[in-house]
Each structure stands twice: as C-alpha cells, then as structure tokens.
Design an enzyme around this catalytic site. Structure first.
Site, mmCIF file in Angstrom:
data_model
loop_
_atom_site.group_PDB
_atom_site.id
_atom_site.type_symbol
_atom_site.label_atom_id
_atom_site.label_comp_id
_atom_site.label_asym_id
_atom_site.label_seq_id
_atom_site.Cartn_x
_atom_site.Cartn_y
_atom_site.Cartn_z
ATOM 1 N N CYS A 331 -2.449 5.834 40.497
ATOM 2 C CA CYS A 331 -2.033 4.809 41.451
ATOM 3 C C CYS A 331 -1.344 3.650 40.730
ATOM 4 O O CYS A 331 -0.253 3.845 40.198
ATOM 5 C CB CYS A 331 -3.223 4.386 42.298
ATOM 6 S SG CYS A 331 -2.705 3.698 43.866
ATOM 7 N N HIS A 428 -6.477 8.991 44.134
ATOM 8 C CA HIS A 428 -7.742 8.550 43.539
ATOM 9 C C HIS A 428 -8.823 9.577 43.838
ATOM 10 O O HIS A 428 -8.753 10.276 44.843
ATOM 11 C CB HIS A 428 -8.203 7.246 44.188
ATOM 12 C CG HIS A 428 -7.476 6.043 43.721
ATOM 13 N ND1 HIS A 428 -7.507 5.597 42.433
ATOM 14 C CD2 HIS A 428 -6.717 5.168 44.408
ATOM 15 C CE1 HIS A 428 -6.803 4.481 42.339
ATOM 16 N NE2 HIS A 428 -6.307 4.203 43.512
HETATM 17 N N1 LIG Z 1 -4.960 1.589 44.333
HETATM 18 C C1 LIG Z 1 -3.940 1.177 43.572
HETATM 19 O O1 LIG Z 1 -3.969 1.319 42.354
HETATM 20 C C2 LIG Z 1 -2.819 0.460 44.292
HETATM 21 C C3 LIG Z 1 -1.580 0.229 43.455
HETATM 22 C C4 LIG Z 1 -0.720 -0.911 43.967
HETATM 23 N N2 LIG Z 1 -1.478 -2.148 43.971
HETATM 24 C C5 LIG Z 1 -0.183 -0.612 45.346
HETATM 25 O O2 LIG Z 1 -0.662 -1.156 46.328
HETATM 26 O O3 LIG Z 1 0.725 0.165 45.471
#
Ligand SMILES: NC(=O)CC[C@H](N)C(=O)O
Length: 485
Positions: A331, A428
């Site tokens: 992510c 995730h």
């Molecule tokens: N869960 C995350 O790592 C999110 C990655 C990033 N903050 C987004 O919103 O795209």
C-alpha cells in the site's frame, strides 16, 4: 432483546483495555451469550475493513472475531487517523468524512455523539451484551467537555464503567485512586469497580495494595490480572505494541514509518519460527543483512517518504537492492517504491508531487473516492488464494504493473520489477494466507512452520481462560446494566 452493556475504561492509554475487551468477548461467548464489542471513538492508523466496505479500528475487528461476529462499522463509529501532528482523517460510521485539525476537532464534534449513540443502540438491539471500550483515560479533565470517548459517552448512553490500571508501568494505586480524585461526581457515580492489569510475579504480594485501592475508592476489585505472555500473537493495535520479534535465520527488516498504517501485515511473519522481524526505529540504519526489506502501509505517504529519507533509509534500501536483496512494499510502501507520488489536493496529508524511490516503474495519484474493500485474490504464478483488504486514496499505474503478481477476479493487482526482487501491492493482510506465506517464504529460502489463523484462535481462547481465572466475570456480568432505550 434487551442487551446489557458495560464499559471498560483505562487509567491511561495502552493499559490493555482492548485486549481485556477481546478476552471478555470470547469468554462471554463461550458462556453462551451473544456479544458485540463497541468503541465510540478510536484513534489509530491501524484500520480494518468490514464486509460493508467501511473502516473501523483493528482492535474492534479483533474483538469482533473474539466475539465470533463479523466486524461492523457500528462497532467503532468514530475513527481518527492521524495524518500529521496536528490533523487527522475523520472516519464516521466507516466512511471518510474529511480531514480535521486537532483543535477544530476538539471544538466541533457536531453529530459525532449522535452517530456513536445510534451505532451503539443498533448493536444493542442485536445482542445480549455490548462490551464498550473507552479511549485513553477519563482522568484527562481538560478533555471532558465535549468528550465522546469515555465519560461523555458513558453518561449519554447511561452505562456502568469498570476502570483498569496498569501495574507494569508503576504507580497503579495512584493511577486508580488519582482517577477517583479528579472525576466529577456524575462521572464518579458511573464507576462500579476496578481491575489491575499486567501483574508480574507473586500476586499475593499485591493483596494489600488491591485492598487499599478498594478502601480509598469504595470500588470492588474485579481482579488482578497477570501478564498475558501470548499477547504478541494477537494483531497489534497500537504502534507502541509492535516490537521486533526474534526468530529464525530469515531476516525481514521493516522501517518504522511515522504514520505506519495497517501493521498487522507483520503479525503472520513474526509468528513464523524461522523468521526474525526487525522493526527499525528512527535514527538507526536498516541492517545490511536483511533477506527482505518490507515497507509497510502509511497513512500519509508523501510525509512518510520524507521521514524515510531523513533517516537515510532510502540509501539503505537502494544498497540492499543492489546487493541482491528483496524489497516488498504494501500500500503506502508500494507507492513509496514507485517513481512519483502526486497528491494535488492533499487528501493524504500535505499536498504536493514528489519522487519516490524509483525501484518500481509506477506512478501514484491520490484523489477521488477512498477505496475501502475486502478483497479475494490469487497469485498469478501459482493460483494460491490470498484474502486481504484495501484502504487507500491512491491509484497506481505504470509499466511494472504489467508484471503484477496478483489477480483479483481477472484484474491485475500490484507490480514487480523485471528481476522480480522488488514487488508492491495494495493488498493488506495477504500474509495471513498460509499457503501464500509458505510460498513467499520459500522464495526467500525458508520453510513456513505456522498456521496463522489457528494460532490467533488458540490465543483468543487462552486469553479467555486467563480472564476466567483472574477476573471475577460473574460479578462483571452482574454490573452490566440493561441498555436504556
Ligand atoms: N493503507 C495505506 O497504506 C494507504 C496508502 C495511502 N495513504 C493512500 O491512501 O493511498
């Protein structure tokens, strides 16, 4: 059905409230009750996705699992996800409402208590017992006005409270007696008992201390709970709870990002006897002997990329890769590995466009709707099932996506470098799938020896046994009061 409810509040953050609620949920379910966990307001970047596609705190998802129920957005109607030191994304009943500065949040909580009460009553209509968790401490008298996390909620919902202190950090008599001293009369009247958590050693040595707390407060003791050694086997809620886990020869190194998100990704790896997970705090270089550098999710990718560079970790990661090492980004970590990250409106922190580490030929743009979903995928090389979840604003694309290593109902997901040593994905939770984890670790040259989900179930049962033994659950249940309609 008239549900009963009781609220567990703490004398401070991290005294073990969420763990106690999880253990109580499992214990009462085993006694034949239907149970729902509930936390009116949580602050955490570690979120879980519910089947309806909403976000709640990961601790409430674990508690739902302990209660053998599907997680639901009503279990944590207000979730604050810190983006900077002074601002947070506000999630209400599972959906992103926007970003709010801390000061304005304190002044303006319009509609939040109503949302919390609505969710609470919906849950209560469905179960025998609602176990409510507070946040931080009710002794923060400066936060009492407008509070919806502790006594503000307890008073509005008319529920009894049990206060938990933490003897491990010291001063537990003062923690509990001190809380008693600063509470306003109407809040004080809510507290029906106390418990002391995280005791190590001979419990009888604390009998006099426990009796002194009872005498000074007039509250009965619900128990002195010994340290639960297997706590690390449960998904961590708080960044403070994640720790490096010594294990076997395979070394997975994780830079501890400032806004690290969804670090439960590390739990199934840490549970492997052949794997050592090392979480590297700020100020230390990433060790040179890693088999894999894993860059976790981040609530604010651009901010955390700057943080990563400030630690010199960009240099360490590039050196690790040049030496032939593997790199994986999940992510936010995936976005960091790419060539550019563009957040024109600052939906993920401060606005801007920056260059990433460039290990993957992909580009990320943050905009539009937040994607929050449970996802079933398969690996493209072995067709191994992977179930996970996605929580992100960003969309990532580029030439290396052609080498995606996952497929979601026919759609390609993720990216890989030409040599296959650098990989990224939005998914995730993927390491909880035993077969996939075994194949992934196999590529790093080690054997998987653990069944992850079986381990979590066994630990929840052991936690319930622990609370049955050391807390007075009969009395706790008697203290729970019917939810006023
Ligand atoms: N869960 C995350 O790592 C999110 C990655 C990033 N903050 C987004 O919103 O795209």
């Amino acid at each position: 059905m008239t549900a009963r409810a009781i609220m567990i509040q703490g004398t401070g953050s991290n005294v073990g409230k969420s763990m106690i609620v999880a253990g109580l949920a499992r214990a009462f379910v085993r006694r034949g009750l239907s149970v729902a966990p509930f936390k009116p307001q949580n602050m955490s970047n570690n979120a879980a996705v519910t089947p309806e596609g909403g976000e709640i705190g990961r601790a409430q998802a674990l508690q739902a699992r302990a209660a053998m129920r599907a997680p639901h957005t009503d279990m944590n109607p207000v979730l604050l996800k810190p983006e900077t030191d002074t601002g947070a994304q506000v999630i209400v009943q599972g959906k992103r409402r926007g970003t709010q500065a801390a000061g304005s949040f304190m002044r303006d909580k319009t509609g939040l208590l109503e949302a919390a009460l609505e969710s609470f009553h919906r849950l209560a209509a469905d179960v025998d017992l609602v176990l409510i968790e507070g946040a931080g401490s009710p002794a923060e008298t400066n936060l009492r006005k407008n509070d919806i996390a502790n006594m503000g909620f307890a008073c509005a919902a008319d529920v009894p409270v049990v206060l938990v202190g933490d003897i491990h950090r010291g001063g537990v008599i003062a923690q509990i007696v001190g809380t008693h001293a600063v509470l306003e009369p109407q809040d004080l009247a809510r507290v029906k008992g106390f418990a002391v958590n995280r005791f190590r050693g001979d419990r009888s040595l604390f009998d006099a201390g426990r009796d002194d707390i009872a005498a000074r407060t007039g509250w009965p003791s619900m128990g002195v709970i010994p340290w639960f050694w297997d706590a690390w086997k449960l998904p961590a809620e708080d960044m403070m709870d994640i720790a490096s886990r010594p294990g076997g020869a395979c070394k997975i190194v994780v830079p501890q990002l400032e806004r690290m998100a969804n670090f439960d990704d590390l739990d199934p790896l840490a549970a492997e006897p052949n794997v050592t997970v090392e979480i590297i705090p700020a100020g230390r270089p990433l060790p040179g002997d890693a088999d894999l550098v894993l860059i976790p999710g981040s609530k604010s990718t651009i901010g955390d990329l700057a943080y990563l560079r400030a630690q010199g970790w960009d240099i360490d990661i590039l050196a690790h890769h040049r030496r032939g090492g593997h790199v994986m980004g999940l992510c936010g970590g995936y976005q960091i590995l790419g060539k550019t990250i563009d957040d024109p409106e600052g939906v993920d922190g401060r606005p801007g466009k920056v260059e990433g580490l460039g290990l993957l030929d992909v580009h990320t743009v943050m905009a539009g709707e937040k994607r929050v979903t449970l996802t079933e995928a398969v690996t493209r090389d072995g067709n191994l099932p992977v179930s996970g979840y996605e929580i992100h604003m960003g969309r990532t694309d580029g030439p290396d996506c052609a080498r995606a290593w996952l497929s979601i109902e026919g759609r390609l997901e993720g990216a890989a470098s030409r040599d296959g040593r650098v990989r990224g994905s939005y998914l995730h939770g993927l390491f909880s799938a035993d077969a996939f984890r075994a194949s992934f670790l196999g590529q790093l040259g080690v054997e998987s020896l653990a069944g992850y989900d079986d381990g979590v179930e066994a630990t929840l049962d052991a936690l319930a046994d622990h609370l049955e033994e050391f807390m007075d659950l009969d009395q706790l249940l008697e203290l729970a009061e019917p939810v006023a309609g």
